[in-house]
Design an enzyme around this catalytic site. Structure first.
Site, mmCIF file in Angstrom:
data_model
loop_
_atom_site.group_PDB
_atom_site.id
_atom_site.type_symbol
_atom_site.label_atom_id
_atom_site.label_comp_id
_atom_site.label_asym_id
_atom_site.label_seq_id
_atom_site.Cartn_x
_atom_site.Cartn_y
_atom_site.Cartn_z
ATOM 1 N N TYR A 184 0.805 -1.230 0.000
ATOM 2 C CA TYR A 184 0.000 0.000 0.000
ATOM 3 C C TYR A 184 0.837 1.279 0.000
ATOM 4 O O TYR A 184 0.504 2.226 -0.714
ATOM 5 C CB TYR A 184 -1.018 -0.022 1.149
ATOM 6 C CG TYR A 184 -2.239 -0.824 0.776
ATOM 7 C CD1 TYR A 184 -3.304 -0.229 0.119
ATOM 8 C CD2 TYR A 184 -2.307 -2.185 1.038
ATOM 9 C CE1 TYR A 184 -4.419 -0.958 -0.248
ATOM 10 C CE2 TYR A 184 -3.420 -2.925 0.672
ATOM 11 C CZ TYR A 184 -4.469 -2.309 0.034
ATOM 12 O OH TYR A 184 -5.567 -3.034 -0.339
ATOM 13 N N GLU A 219 -9.148 -6.935 3.871
ATOM 14 C CA GLU A 219 -8.447 -8.028 3.197
ATOM 15 C C GLU A 219 -7.943 -9.050 4.211
ATOM 16 O O GLU A 219 -7.996 -10.261 3.960
ATOM 17 C CB GLU A 219 -7.317 -7.470 2.338
ATOM 18 C CG GLU A 219 -7.866 -6.733 1.127
ATOM 19 C CD GLU A 219 -6.921 -5.729 0.504
ATOM 20 O OE1 GLU A 219 -5.696 -5.791 0.761
ATOM 21 O OE2 GLU A 219 -7.415 -4.866 -0.251
#
Length: 147
Positions: A95, A137
């Site tokens: 990320y 997730e």
């Protein structure tokens, strides 16, 4: 969560993102694949070539800009993207790479419009959204028995 100042700035950028979002996301992928070629295998390169991936991401970024103060309104989008990220084995440590490349792309495309205040607001906003995805997730990986 996101500060009110950030919400106001990000929402103010929504019209720009509607107009130049695909240009920004296309540039983001260029930067990311140049600086981090190891992650290319996680992407559908035909969707890169025809521009559909950049268009989808631009739509998602615009939706986030318009709903940053109502994340519940993004639940179905987050769910769909989170499941796709799990299928392609996106990891939490990836990320920051995406965030850095997105901010650089905003600076490249928007030029003087990417003021330090705008970039700082988007950095904060991106971090919050990244945490939402990482959390969801993780839940999906646990539900599927994968860690």
């Amino acid at each position: 969560m996101v500060s009110q100042k950030t919400i106001d700035i990000v929402k103010s950028t929504a019209p720009i993102l509607k107009k130049q979002g695909k240009q920004i996301t296309t540039r983001m992928y260029e930067i990311m694949f140049q600086n981090h070629p190891e992650i290319q295998s996680q992407f559908d390169m035909s969707a890169q070539a025809d521009g559909s991936q950049s268009a989808k991401l631009a739509t998602a970024v615009y939706a986030y800009a318009t709903h940053i103060d109502d994340l519940a309104g993004l639940k179905s989008m987050v769910e769909k993207i989170a499941h796709r990220h799990v299928q392609t084995h996106v990891q939490p440590e990836q990320y920051p790479i995406v965030g850095e490349c997105m901010l650089q792309a905003m600076q490249d495309v928007l030029g003087e419009g990417a003021t330090p205040e705008v970039i700082d607001a988007w950095a904060e906003a991106y971090q919050v959204l990244a945490e939402v995805f990482i959390h969801r997730e993780h839940e999906i990986y646990e539900e599927e028995g994968v860690s």
